[in-house]
Design a protein around this motif. Structure first.
Motif, PDB file in Angstrom:
ATOM      1  N   MET A   1       0.827  -1.008   0.083  1.00 40.58           N
ATOM      2  CA  MET A   1       0.043   0.137  -0.084  1.00 40.58           C
ATOM      3  C   MET A   1       0.977   1.296   0.162  1.00 40.58           C
ATOM      4  O   MET A   1       1.970   1.228   0.870  1.00 40.58           O
ATOM      5  CB  MET A   1      -0.938   0.014   1.106  1.00 40.58           C
ATOM      6  N   LYS A   2       0.472   2.103  -0.833  1.00 34.02           N
ATOM      7  CA  LYS A   2       1.253   3.511  -0.857  1.00 34.02           C
ATOM      8  C   LYS A   2       1.189   4.411   0.400  1.00 34.02           C
ATOM      9  O   LYS A   2      -0.169   4.257   0.805  1.00 34.02           O
ATOM     10  CB  LYS A   2       0.683   4.200  -1.971  1.00 34.02           C
ATOM     11  N   THR A   3       1.979   4.956   0.862  1.00 34.86           N
ATOM     12  CA  THR A   3       1.877   5.750   2.009  1.00 34.86           C
ATOM     13  C   THR A   3       0.837   7.007   1.757  1.00 34.86           C
ATOM     14  O   THR A   3      -0.012   7.343   2.839  1.00 34.86           O
ATOM     15  CB  THR A   3       3.238   6.225   2.494  1.00 34.86           C
ATOM     16  N   GLU A   4       1.004   7.653   0.404  1.00 37.51           N
ATOM     17  CA  GLU A   4       0.173   8.592   0.285  1.00 37.51           C
ATOM     18  C   GLU A   4      -1.505   8.100   0.477  1.00 37.51           C
ATOM     19  O   GLU A   4      -2.176   8.911   0.749  1.00 37.51           O
ATOM     20  CB  GLU A   4       0.394   8.999  -1.337  1.00 37.51           C
ATOM     21  N   LEU A   6      -2.830   5.739   2.371  1.00 36.42           N
ATOM     22  CA  LEU A   6      -2.860   5.648   3.787  1.00 36.42           C
ATOM     23  C   LEU A   6      -3.205   6.917   4.482  1.00 36.42           C
ATOM     24  O   LEU A   6      -4.196   7.165   5.157  1.00 36.42           O
ATOM     25  CB  LEU A   6      -1.789   5.154   4.520  1.00 36.42           C
ATOM     26  N   ILE A   7      -2.459   8.078   3.990  1.00 38.82           N
ATOM     27  CA  ILE A   7      -2.731   9.405   4.417  1.00 38.82           C
ATOM     28  C   ILE A   7      -3.947   9.829   4.046  1.00 38.82           C
ATOM     29  O   ILE A   7      -4.839  10.601   4.787  1.00 38.82           O
ATOM     30  CB  ILE A   7      -1.500  10.344   3.739  1.00 38.82           C
ATOM     31  N   THR A   8      -4.308   9.526   2.748  1.00 38.77           N
ATOM     32  CA  THR A   8      -5.730  10.233   2.524  1.00 38.77           C
ATOM     33  C   THR A   8      -6.756   9.333   2.918  1.00 38.77           C
ATOM     34  O   THR A   8      -7.699   9.979   3.732  1.00 38.77           O
ATOM     35  CB  THR A   8      -5.954   9.671   0.711  1.00 38.77           C
ATOM     36  N   ALA A   9      -6.522   8.221   3.398  1.00 36.89           N
ATOM     37  CA  ALA A   9      -7.631   7.299   4.059  1.00 36.89           C
ATOM     38  C   ALA A   9      -7.756   8.019   5.551  1.00 36.89           C
ATOM     39  O   ALA A   9      -8.759   8.193   6.112  1.00 36.89           O
ATOM     40  CB  ALA A   9      -7.219   5.878   4.026  1.00 36.89           C
ATOM     41  N   LEU A  10      -6.456   8.022   6.163  1.00 36.69           N
ATOM     42  CA  LEU A  10      -6.709   8.579   7.662  1.00 36.69           C
ATOM     43  C   LEU A  10      -7.177   9.962   7.852  1.00 36.69           C
ATOM     44  O   LEU A  10      -7.940  10.243   8.828  1.00 36.69           O
ATOM     45  CB  LEU A  10      -5.057   8.447   8.051  1.00 36.69           C
TER      46      LEU A  10
ATOM     47  N   ARG B  13      -4.718  16.384   6.413  1.00 36.92           N
ATOM     48  CA  ARG B  13      -4.074  15.684   5.487  1.00 36.92           C
ATOM     49  C   ARG B  13      -2.707  16.283   5.098  1.00 36.92           C
ATOM     50  O   ARG B  13      -1.621  15.658   4.948  1.00 36.92           O
ATOM     51  CB  ARG B  13      -5.128  15.510   4.258  1.00 36.92           C
ATOM     52  N   LEU B  16      -0.037  15.533   7.754  1.00 39.26           N
ATOM     53  CA  LEU B  16       0.365  14.173   7.786  1.00 39.26           C
ATOM     54  C   LEU B  16       1.266  13.845   6.490  1.00 39.26           C
ATOM     55  O   LEU B  16       2.454  13.401   6.614  1.00 39.26           O
ATOM     56  CB  LEU B  16      -0.871  12.865   7.425  1.00 39.26           C
ATOM     57  N   GLU B  42       9.548   2.220   5.224  1.00 40.11           N
ATOM     58  CA  GLU B  42       8.061   2.683   4.790  1.00 40.11           C
ATOM     59  C   GLU B  42       7.226   1.725   5.621  1.00 40.11           C
ATOM     60  O   GLU B  42       6.016   2.290   6.108  1.00 40.11           O
ATOM     61  CB  GLU B  42       7.851   2.275   3.463  1.00 40.11           C
ATOM     62  N   GLN B  46       4.408   3.976   7.927  1.00 36.35           N
ATOM     63  CA  GLN B  46       2.925   3.734   8.081  1.00 36.35           C
ATOM     64  C   GLN B  46       2.326   3.371   9.366  1.00 36.35           C
ATOM     65  O   GLN B  46       1.269   3.684   9.587  1.00 36.35           O
ATOM     66  CB  GLN B  46       2.686   2.526   7.100  1.00 36.35           C
ATOM     67  N   HIS B  53      -2.419   8.991  14.279  1.00 40.90           N
ATOM     68  CA  HIS B  53      -4.095   8.875  14.015  1.00 40.90           C
ATOM     69  C   HIS B  53      -4.847   8.410  15.140  1.00 40.90           C
ATOM     70  O   HIS B  53      -5.653   9.118  15.776  1.00 40.90           O
ATOM     71  CB  HIS B  53      -4.293   8.243  12.632  1.00 40.90           C
ATOM     72  N   GLY B 107       7.540   5.072  -1.564  1.00 39.19           N
ATOM     73  CA  GLY B 107       6.491   5.196  -0.695  1.00 39.19           C
ATOM     74  C   GLY B 107       5.430   4.086  -0.587  1.00 39.19           C
ATOM     75  O   GLY B 107       4.260   4.090  -0.458  1.00 39.19           O
ATOM     76  N   ILE B 108       6.128   2.982  -0.954  1.00 35.04           N
ATOM     77  CA  ILE B 108       5.114   1.695  -0.902  1.00 35.04           C
ATOM     78  C   ILE B 108       5.921   0.762   0.169  1.00 35.04           C
ATOM     79  O   ILE B 108       7.035   0.494   0.177  1.00 35.04           O
ATOM     80  CB  ILE B 108       5.234   1.116  -2.132  1.00 35.04           C
ATOM     81  N   ARG B 111       4.217  -4.340   3.222  1.00 36.20           N
ATOM     82  CA  ARG B 111       3.139  -5.238   3.482  1.00 36.20           C
ATOM     83  C   ARG B 111       1.960  -4.391   3.108  1.00 36.20           C
ATOM     84  O   ARG B 111       1.933  -3.347   2.987  1.00 36.20           O
ATOM     85  CB  ARG B 111       2.959  -5.324   4.951  1.00 36.20           C
ATOM     86  N   ASP B 112       0.847  -5.178   2.812  1.00 38.08           N
ATOM     87  CA  ASP B 112      -0.192  -4.693   1.982  1.00 38.08           C
ATOM     88  C   ASP B 112      -1.099  -4.507   3.172  1.00 38.08           C
ATOM     89  O   ASP B 112      -1.818  -5.306   3.576  1.00 38.08           O
ATOM     90  CB  ASP B 112      -0.745  -5.432   0.810  1.00 38.08           C
ATOM     91  N   PHE B 132     -10.518   3.198   1.605  1.00 40.37           N
ATOM     92  CA  PHE B 132      -8.952   2.997   1.179  1.00 40.37           C
ATOM     93  C   PHE B 132      -8.854   2.979  -0.284  1.00 40.37           C
ATOM     94  O   PHE B 132      -8.074   3.396  -0.875  1.00 40.37           O
ATOM     95  CB  PHE B 132      -8.304   2.051   2.095  1.00 40.37           C
TER      96      PHE B 132
END
Lengths: 210, 171
Positions: A1-4, A6-10, B13, B16, B42, B46, B53, B107-108, B111-112, B132
């Motif tokens: 998952m992209k950090t970006e 995750l930030i959007t979702a959070l 946003r 973050l 990364e 995360q 949060h 930025g990946i 783990r997913d 998401f």
């Protein structure tokens, strides 16, 4: 998952949060004090000679000890809720000095043969049951507030929650218990508070980890 | 952060997003010091974002934000290294002379999170998926899943909390 992502979702979950963890703790402490005193008045009863006792130096010393201990314990819990804050251990100095003064006074003024009697008095076993019972609800309230916290060490934060709950319960119990000897307080109140502290550590380890 | 705590989505946003390079730099240097590959940074970033949060009410608004963020990162870094069996003292306070993060940053994480969410209860899974993956906001998610907005928020909150728990377990 992209950090970006995750930030959007959070940030979509951004919403007005309730009170800060200190606000929640203040409410929990108020609730804990209220429940301990309600149980004192409804269950145990305040000692009938309270007015006379308040002129007794040893009773005043006992109450000063438990109140300063509760204030110190609450300050420690508040600090442990924040990951970046150190523990202000210095706050334990005041109750520590009060306790040492009390024990010194007792040894200096009592005959050595009288000391065991004053240590065990009449109610030591009852004290060991009553303080944990009075402290159970305060402990639950404080731990609930602490679930919003970010403590560095979950077990320690739980232990301090139990310590604070025990000190609050000791204030309430102190108004019931007719044993005012500093020896009695030092031994049995401490063991009872330690029981709540241990319970808090065990529960905190499970529920306060993040 | 104050605006974020008050519910301002855009400000939150931005915060973050602006914090992320800083977190990445600290995570990399922490990993480097522990002798771990910096590619794992990364995952830590995360974890830290989720912790920021879910634990945001432990920041006291009258206190500076950066020490709080560093403490969260330190906690997560130590946790991460401990789970990977790396011992050793991590002194985040000496991170001042830190390695600069490279500009090209994928930025990946390795783990997913979305895959992990598969094992959540169906309600939470649906909410996490809608927000998401499909990128809906709470209102859209609520109408798509025929739930109240409050219920969506509760599911999301619970889902994020169990995800955070799973992330700790999966490392």
């Amino acid at each position: 998952m992209k950090t970006e992502d995750l930030i959007t979702a959070l940030s979509r979950d951004a919403r007005r949060t309730g009170p800060s963890v200190h606000g929640r703790l203040a409410m929990a402490v108020a609730l804990g004090i209220a429940s301990a005193f309600a149980m004192l008045v409804a269950g145990l009863g305040i000692r009938p000679d309270l007015t006379a006792a308040s002129r007794n130096m040893l009773f005043d010393l006992k109450m000063l000890l438990v109140v300063t201990l509760a204030v110190a314990a609450i300050a420690l819990v508040r600090a442990s809720a924040r990951p970046e804050a150190g523990l202000p251990k210095i706050v334990l100095l005041v109750p520590g000095l009060v306790l040492m003064f009390g024990i010194g006074h007792e040894i200096a003024t009592q005959l050595p043969a009288a000391l065991p009697g004053r240590l065990f008095a009449r109610n030591w076993a009852f004290c060991l049951v009553a303080i944990p019972l009075l402290g159970a609800l305060p402990l639950a309230a404080i731990l609930t507030a602490m679930t919003a916290a970010a403590p560095r060490n979950a077990a320690l934060a739980g232990a301090l929650s139990g310590f604070a709950a025990g000190a609050i319960a000791a204030v309430a119990y102190g108004l019931h218990c007719s044993d005012d000897s500093p020896l009695f307080v030092a031994a049995w109140y401490s063991i009872a508070i330690a029981m709540l502290t241990a319970a808090g550590a065990v529960i905190g380890r499970r529920v306060l980890a993040w | 952060m104050r605006a974020g705590l008050a519910g301002d989505e855009g400000a939150y946003r931005r915060l973050l997003r602006e914090l992320t390079p800083f977190l990445r730099t600290l995570a990399r240097s922490g990993l480097a010091r522990a002798g771990r590959p910096t590619a794992e940074a990364e995952d830590i970033v995360q974890d830290v974002l989720i912790a920021i949060h879910t634990r945001r009410s432990s920041w006291i608004a009258s206190e500076p934000l950066v020490p709080w963020i560093r403490a969260i990162l330190k906690h997560k870094l130590i946790d991460f290294l401990r789970r990977r069996g790396t011992t050793g003292h991590i002194d985040i306070d000496t991170f001042a002379e830190v390695i600069a993060a490279p500009a090209e940053e994928p930025g990946i994480a390795t783990r997913d999170v979305v895959k992990l969410a598969e094992s959540l209860p169906s309600g939470q899974k649906a909410v996490i998926h809608a927000m998401f993956v499909d990128g809906h906001n709470t209102q859209e998610t609520a109408s798509a899943l025929q739930m109240s907005e409050g219920a969506v928020r509760v599911s999301l909150h619970r889902g994020l909390a169990s995800l955070a728990k799973m992330l700790r377990g999966s490392i």
